[in-house]
Write a protein that holds these residues in place. Structure first.
Motif, PDB file in Angstrom:
ATOM      1  N   SER A 171       0.810  -1.215   0.000  1.00  0.00           N
ATOM      2  CA  SER A 171       0.000   0.000   0.000  1.00  0.00           C
ATOM      3  C   SER A 171       0.842   1.263   0.000  1.00  0.00           C
ATOM      4  O   SER A 171       0.481   2.264  -0.615  1.00  0.00           O
ATOM      5  CB  SER A 171      -0.928  -0.004   1.216  1.00  0.00           C
ATOM      6  OG  SER A 171      -0.165  -0.005   2.417  1.00  0.00           O
ATOM      7  N   THR A 172       1.981   1.221   0.684  1.00  0.00           N
ATOM      8  CA  THR A 172       2.794   2.425   0.798  1.00  0.00           C
ATOM      9  C   THR A 172       3.276   2.896  -0.564  1.00  0.00           C
ATOM     10  O   THR A 172       3.368   4.095  -0.813  1.00  0.00           O
ATOM     11  CB  THR A 172       3.994   2.170   1.727  1.00  0.00           C
ATOM     12  OG1 THR A 172       3.507   1.643   2.956  1.00  0.00           O
ATOM     13  CG2 THR A 172       4.750   3.442   1.989  1.00  0.00           C
ATOM     14  N   THR A 173       3.618   1.957  -1.450  1.00  0.00           N
ATOM     15  CA  THR A 173       4.055   2.334  -2.795  1.00  0.00           C
ATOM     16  C   THR A 173       2.974   3.138  -3.493  1.00  0.00           C
ATOM     17  O   THR A 173       3.242   4.193  -4.088  1.00  0.00           O
ATOM     18  CB  THR A 173       4.400   1.088  -3.616  1.00  0.00           C
ATOM     19  OG1 THR A 173       5.443   0.367  -2.961  1.00  0.00           O
ATOM     20  CG2 THR A 173       4.851   1.471  -5.016  1.00  0.00           C
ATOM     21  N   ALA A 174       1.741   2.654  -3.434  1.00  0.00           N
ATOM     22  CA  ALA A 174       0.638   3.356  -4.080  1.00  0.00           C
ATOM     23  C   ALA A 174       0.395   4.720  -3.443  1.00  0.00           C
ATOM     24  O   ALA A 174       0.203   5.724  -4.135  1.00  0.00           O
ATOM     25  CB  ALA A 174      -0.629   2.502  -4.018  1.00  0.00           C
ATOM     26  N   ILE A 175       0.405   4.781  -2.124  1.00  0.00           N
ATOM     27  CA  ILE A 175       0.133   6.038  -1.425  1.00  0.00           C
ATOM     28  C   ILE A 175       1.211   7.076  -1.699  1.00  0.00           C
ATOM     29  O   ILE A 175       0.924   8.231  -2.025  1.00  0.00           O
ATOM     30  CB  ILE A 175      -0.012   5.782   0.086  1.00  0.00           C
ATOM     31  CG1 ILE A 175      -1.284   4.965   0.368  1.00  0.00           C
ATOM     32  CG2 ILE A 175      -0.046   7.094   0.857  1.00  0.00           C
ATOM     33  CD1 ILE A 175      -1.423   4.529   1.798  1.00  0.00           C
ATOM     34  N   LEU A 176       2.477   6.663  -1.591  1.00  0.00           N
ATOM     35  CA  LEU A 176       3.573   7.613  -1.800  1.00  0.00           C
ATOM     36  C   LEU A 176       3.677   8.059  -3.251  1.00  0.00           C
ATOM     37  O   LEU A 176       3.936   9.234  -3.534  1.00  0.00           O
ATOM     38  CB  LEU A 176       4.889   6.995  -1.345  1.00  0.00           C
ATOM     39  CG  LEU A 176       5.024   6.708   0.152  1.00  0.00           C
ATOM     40  CD1 LEU A 176       6.358   6.043   0.448  1.00  0.00           C
ATOM     41  CD2 LEU A 176       4.877   7.979   0.970  1.00  0.00           C
ATOM     42  N   LEU A 177       3.469   7.121  -4.181  1.00  0.00           N
ATOM     43  CA  LEU A 177       3.522   7.501  -5.589  1.00  0.00           C
ATOM     44  C   LEU A 177       2.349   8.416  -5.935  1.00  0.00           C
ATOM     45  O   LEU A 177       2.493   9.384  -6.689  1.00  0.00           O
ATOM     46  CB  LEU A 177       3.502   6.250  -6.468  1.00  0.00           C
ATOM     47  CG  LEU A 177       3.755   6.463  -7.966  1.00  0.00           C
ATOM     48  CD1 LEU A 177       5.037   7.244  -8.200  1.00  0.00           C
ATOM     49  CD2 LEU A 177       3.810   5.130  -8.692  1.00  0.00           C
ATOM     50  N   GLY A 178       1.180   8.121  -5.352  1.00  0.00           N
ATOM     51  CA  GLY A 178       0.039   9.006  -5.551  1.00  0.00           C
ATOM     52  C   GLY A 178       0.306  10.399  -5.012  1.00  0.00           C
ATOM     53  O   GLY A 178      -0.074  11.407  -5.616  1.00  0.00           O
ATOM     54  N   SER A 179       0.990  10.472  -3.876  1.00  0.00           N
ATOM     55  CA  SER A 179       1.342  11.766  -3.293  1.00  0.00           C
ATOM     56  C   SER A 179       2.285  12.545  -4.196  1.00  0.00           C
ATOM     57  O   SER A 179       2.136  13.757  -4.383  1.00  0.00           O
ATOM     58  CB  SER A 179       1.976  11.556  -1.916  1.00  0.00           C
ATOM     59  OG  SER A 179       2.361  12.781  -1.347  1.00  0.00           O
ATOM     60  N   LYS A 180       3.256  11.852  -4.780  1.00  0.00           N
ATOM     61  CA  LYS A 180       4.184  12.526  -5.695  1.00  0.00           C
ATOM     62  C   LYS A 180       3.449  13.032  -6.934  1.00  0.00           C
ATOM     63  O   LYS A 180       3.735  14.119  -7.444  1.00  0.00           O
ATOM     64  CB  LYS A 180       5.315  11.571  -6.090  1.00  0.00           C
ATOM     65  CG  LYS A 180       6.342  11.334  -4.994  1.00  0.00           C
ATOM     66  CD  LYS A 180       7.496  10.482  -5.484  1.00  0.00           C
ATOM     67  CE  LYS A 180       8.502  10.240  -4.361  1.00  0.00           C
ATOM     68  NZ  LYS A 180       9.220  11.482  -3.986  1.00  0.00           N
ATOM     69  N   LEU A 181       2.499  12.241  -7.419  1.00  0.00           N
ATOM     70  CA  LEU A 181       1.723  12.663  -8.589  1.00  0.00           C
ATOM     71  C   LEU A 181       0.897  13.903  -8.272  1.00  0.00           C
ATOM     72  O   LEU A 181       0.830  14.848  -9.068  1.00  0.00           O
ATOM     73  CB  LEU A 181       0.814  11.516  -9.049  1.00  0.00           C
ATOM     74  CG  LEU A 181       1.519  10.324  -9.713  1.00  0.00           C
ATOM     75  CD1 LEU A 181       0.588   9.118  -9.782  1.00  0.00           C
ATOM     76  CD2 LEU A 181       1.992  10.707 -11.118  1.00  0.00           C
ATOM     77  N   ARG A 182       0.265  13.916  -7.093  1.00  0.00           N
ATOM     78  CA  ARG A 182      -0.519  15.091  -6.704  1.00  0.00           C
ATOM     79  C   ARG A 182       0.386  16.317  -6.552  1.00  0.00           C
ATOM     80  O   ARG A 182       0.046  17.409  -7.010  1.00  0.00           O
ATOM     81  CB  ARG A 182      -1.234  14.817  -5.384  1.00  0.00           C
ATOM     82  CG  ARG A 182      -2.440  13.894  -5.516  1.00  0.00           C
ATOM     83  CD  ARG A 182      -3.571  14.569  -6.266  1.00  0.00           C
ATOM     84  NE  ARG A 182      -4.783  13.780  -6.226  1.00  0.00           N
ATOM     85  CZ  ARG A 182      -5.536  13.504  -7.273  1.00  0.00           C
ATOM     86  NH1 ARG A 182      -5.163  13.949  -8.476  1.00  0.00           N
ATOM     87  NH2 ARG A 182      -6.632  12.805  -7.146  1.00  0.00           N
ATOM     88  N   SER A 183       1.547  16.119  -5.929  1.00  0.00           N
ATOM     89  CA  SER A 183       2.462  17.242  -5.731  1.00  0.00           C
ATOM     90  C   SER A 183       2.970  17.795  -7.055  1.00  0.00           C
ATOM     91  O   SER A 183       3.282  18.980  -7.164  1.00  0.00           O
ATOM     92  CB  SER A 183       3.650  16.804  -4.862  1.00  0.00           C
ATOM     93  OG  SER A 183       3.206  16.386  -3.591  1.00  0.00           O
ATOM     94  N   ALA A 184       3.046  16.902  -8.050  1.00  0.00           N
ATOM     95  CA  ALA A 184       3.525  17.334  -9.367  1.00  0.00           C
ATOM     96  C   ALA A 184       2.423  17.961 -10.215  1.00  0.00           C
ATOM     97  O   ALA A 184       2.683  18.401 -11.331  1.00  0.00           O
ATOM     98  CB  ALA A 184       4.143  16.157 -10.112  1.00  0.00           C
ATOM     99  N   GLY A 185       1.196  17.978  -9.679  1.00  0.00           N
ATOM    100  CA  GLY A 185       0.112  18.660 -10.378  1.00  0.00           C
ATOM    101  C   GLY A 185      -0.904  17.771 -11.042  1.00  0.00           C
ATOM    102  O   GLY A 185      -1.720  18.255 -11.842  1.00  0.00           O
TER     103      GLY A 185
END
Length: 704
Positions: A171-185
């Protein structure tokens, strides 16, 4: 004093920059500099030690880096298989598989991109989306498609069979990657596939692919040998008001966001449920071949014959509060180590000579060519010393759990001022000091290990010398040579059968090599080609002395920073290592890449199983958390033993599965008079060979 400090393979494992930090198991200490909010007071420094630290800072200093702050992705919404199948007609859908690559290569959803990156890397602010794309080496087109993430209307993550991120170890991979995507716009929808690949495959097999890719395998050129590169040391000028040791401590960065936000559940075997501390089956097949080990660890049996968990496990299995409690316990371990490492840095910054500081790392700082990573150093009081006069250094520590006997006739050991102060601060126990005296007077001792880094070409000779000096005859290897396109361990053994190879004054010959596959726990006919144990037998000779037989067990199902998908492989590895051990041999040598994360986890699991089987911990109301207790002790002996939150939870998971009847009992019988061997297991040796399900103590309760 000549100081070198670079990891030799640092320059082989990252082609982007000569001075970029390696993505290794030991989290690099210099990924970013401290921001203004984390500036530490200046402290007086010993000149040479300061030069080393300051030089390293210059390597990894990035003034534009920002700290990653954990974000809960509240819009990582569930999506069912039918809805996703409809969306697949839309070319703007991006599907990300977060399972280990070995599973992805076997079966996957069509057009999915495999992103299996340790959470420790994804947490780093410097690990950008572009670096995520660069990590995809199996297919260039997949990396290019991921770079078009901004054009996708939906991005869907999936794993094996989870219905929500909280159910999954990935789950952490999905959550952290999703966070990076949101931060990138990214403005589109983030989803998590309910039921994962398992449900989708059953409903839409025509949209799945089976079989490996046709990519060229990665070839590692063994003819290249890393060289030690010594950089010019900087001047002694230090920026006023800044502590140059700050980024040298992993926890300073990883704990800078406040309390841990991640939550991991302890997973049960398929078909088993936890209800108020009792483990029962909702399937007649789930426990058909596994008998719980009633009584061990303070467990019991209820009126329906279900395993009643001991108090210390029941608390962390609580659905509402268990994951939070695990996170809090791990965070306390991390903050204790942060304090310990800060104390070490402060000590070395002020001292000019060797005054027998037990946590000294001075000997390691001078041995750059002999350290795989530049931020994992052995503590002086517990480090292994080679039996030679010119240089006794090897990056290895003795690891052992022991308790002081309650005997008033045993004299207390003399302690230095340093040791007394460290004990008062909760950083070093007298039990660890007694253990490392190697006399073991007044101690009840468990199995002894040597935890070490994966050998380098520059340390092959030293490694085999250590094996000989310590009379070690079992080597547990928990890494592959190459992982995620990075060198994790060099091959330190001969590969040609019956052809001797010389390492210094030692001759090693490969006698046999066999493979034991880890079978699917629910379908014994299914096996994963990448989840296996390589069993190698060597002969080791030295200057005409009697040869010794060495067993090496290499487990391939455990990737760096992570945990295996299920505990079955580790339980089998523990059994194989135990079966190969004898009482008259020296410490078991355990290594991964850095010798702390995976190595520490294995040592804890093996020690706990030994402790539960051999100690007087049967039919009691034990509330002592032996796992947390053991991790804390091992961290006193080598830094970062059990290095990640997920590995810490995995320790509980494996021990719970063992209590439920998975895996084997230790080969040697318990010596505690409170255990009736006959009632534990009749004909136990024969039973262990037939099945891993022996060990039930239910007969004792029937007698009661």
């Amino acid at each position: 004093m000549s100081i070198t400090y670079e990891s030799p393979n640092q320059y082989m494992s990252d082609n982007t920059s000569l001075f970029s930090t390696s993505d290794n198991e030991a989290t690099p200490s210099f990924a970013s500099s401290a921001t203004a909010s984390t500036v530490q007071p200046s402290i007086p420094m010993h000149q040479e030690f300061m030069n080393v630290i300051q030089s390293r800072q210059l390597q990894g200093f990035n003034k534009n880096a920002t700290f990653y702050r954990h974000q809960n992705i509240e819009d990582l919404k569930p999506i069912d298989s039918s809805t996703m199948h409809t969306l697949m007609l839309n070319k703007q859908l991006l599907i990300i598989d977060v399972r280990a690559y070995s599973y992805f290569a076997k079966t996957r959803i069509r057009s999915a991109i495999n992103v299996s990156i340790p959470s420790v890397l994804l947490k780093r602010p410097t690990y950008s989306l572009e670096k995520v794309c660069e990590s995809i080496t199996y297919d260039e087109k997949a990396a290019d498609r991921l770079r078009l993430w901004s054009q996708a209307t939906h991005i869907v993550f999936y794993d094996h069979s989870s219905y929500s991120p909280s159910d999954s170890g990935n789950s952490t991979t999905a959550i952290l990657l999703g966070s990076k995507l949101r931060s990138a716009g990214y403005k589109g929808q983030l989803n998590y596939l309910q039921g994962g690949l398992k449900v989708f495959y059953e409903l839409h097999v025509n949209q799945c692919e089976i079989g490996p890719f046709n990519q060229q395998p990665l070839v590692f050129n063994r003819s290249k040998r890393p060289t030690n590169i010594q950089l010019p040391l900087p001047t002694s000028q230090v920026t006023s008001g800044v502590n140059p040791f700050f980024t040298n401590i992993r926890q300073n960065l990883e704990l800078s966001h406040g309390p841990l936000k991640e939550r991991f559940d302890v997973r049960l075997p398929w078909g088993l449920l936890n209800k108020d501390g009792a483990i029962y089956s909702n399937s007649p097949l789930s426990l058909s071949s596994h008998h719980p080990r009633f009584g061990l660890a303070g467990s019991s049996v209820d009126v329906k014959g279900n395993l009643q968990l001991p108090n210390w496990i029941r608390d962390i299995m609580d659905t509402e509060n268990g994951p939070k409690k695990l996170a809090e316990m791990y965070e306390l371990l991390e903050r204790t180590e942060q304090k310990r490492l800060s104390t070490i840095m402060k000590h070395h910054s002020k001292q000019s000579g060797d005054d027998h500081f037990p946590f000294s790392i001075a000997s390691s700082m001078e041995k750059g060519a002999l350290n795989r990573y530049n931020n994992i150093w052995p503590y002086d009081y517990s480090r292994v010393r080679l039996n030679q006069t010119n240089d006794d250094y090897i990056n290895a520590n003795y690891i052992q759990y022991a308790t002081i006997k309650k005997d008033i006739t045993i004299d207390p050991i003399s302690q230095s001022d340093h040791e007394i102060r460290l004990a008062q601060e909760g950083l070093l126990t007298q039990a660890s000091l007694r253990t490392m005296d190697r006399v073991n007077v007044g101690l009840d001792c468990n199995r002894k290990y040597i935890s070490t880094q994966g050998p380098l070409p520059t340390t092959f000779n030293d490694f085999w010398k250590m094996v000989w000096d310590e009379n070690s005859q079992v080597i547990v290897m928990l890494t592959q040579e190459m992982e995620m396109n990075k060198i994790k361990c060099h091959q330190y053994w001969p590969s040609t059968m019956h052809v001797p190879k010389t390492y210094g004054v030692y001759t090693v010959t490969l006698l046999s090599e066999s493979t034991k596959y880890i079978l699917n726990m629910n379908d014994k006919r299914e096996r994963n080609e990448d989840d296996l144990i390589m069993i190698r037998k060597f002969s080791l000779k030295h200057e005409g002395q009697d040869e010794r037989m060495i067993t090496q067990l290499q487990y391939t199902g455990w990737t760096d920073f992570g945990v295996p998908d299920q505990p079955i492989g580790i339980l089998e590895l523990v059994h194989q290592a135990d079966a190969a051990s004898r009482e008259d041999m020296g410490p078991m040598i355990v290594h991964c890449s850095a010798g702390c994360g995976r190595s520490g986890t294995f040592c804890v699991i093996d020690t706990i199983i030994q402790r539960l089987w051999h100690e007087r911990d049967v039919y009691t109301c034990s509330s002592t958390d032996k796992i947390n207790q053991t991790v804390s002790r091992f961290r006193e002996q080598r830094m970062s033993m059990v290095q990640t939150h997920r590995q810490y939870v995995f320790c509980y998971e494996v021990v719970l599965w063992w209590l439920l009847g998975y895996g084997n009992l230790p080969v040697s019988q318990p010596t505690s008079p409170s255990i009736s061997i006959e009632s534990v297991s009749k004909n136990s040796v024969e039973s262990q060979e037939r099945s891993s399900s022996i060990g039930s103590m239910v007969d004792d309760f029937k007698e009661l």
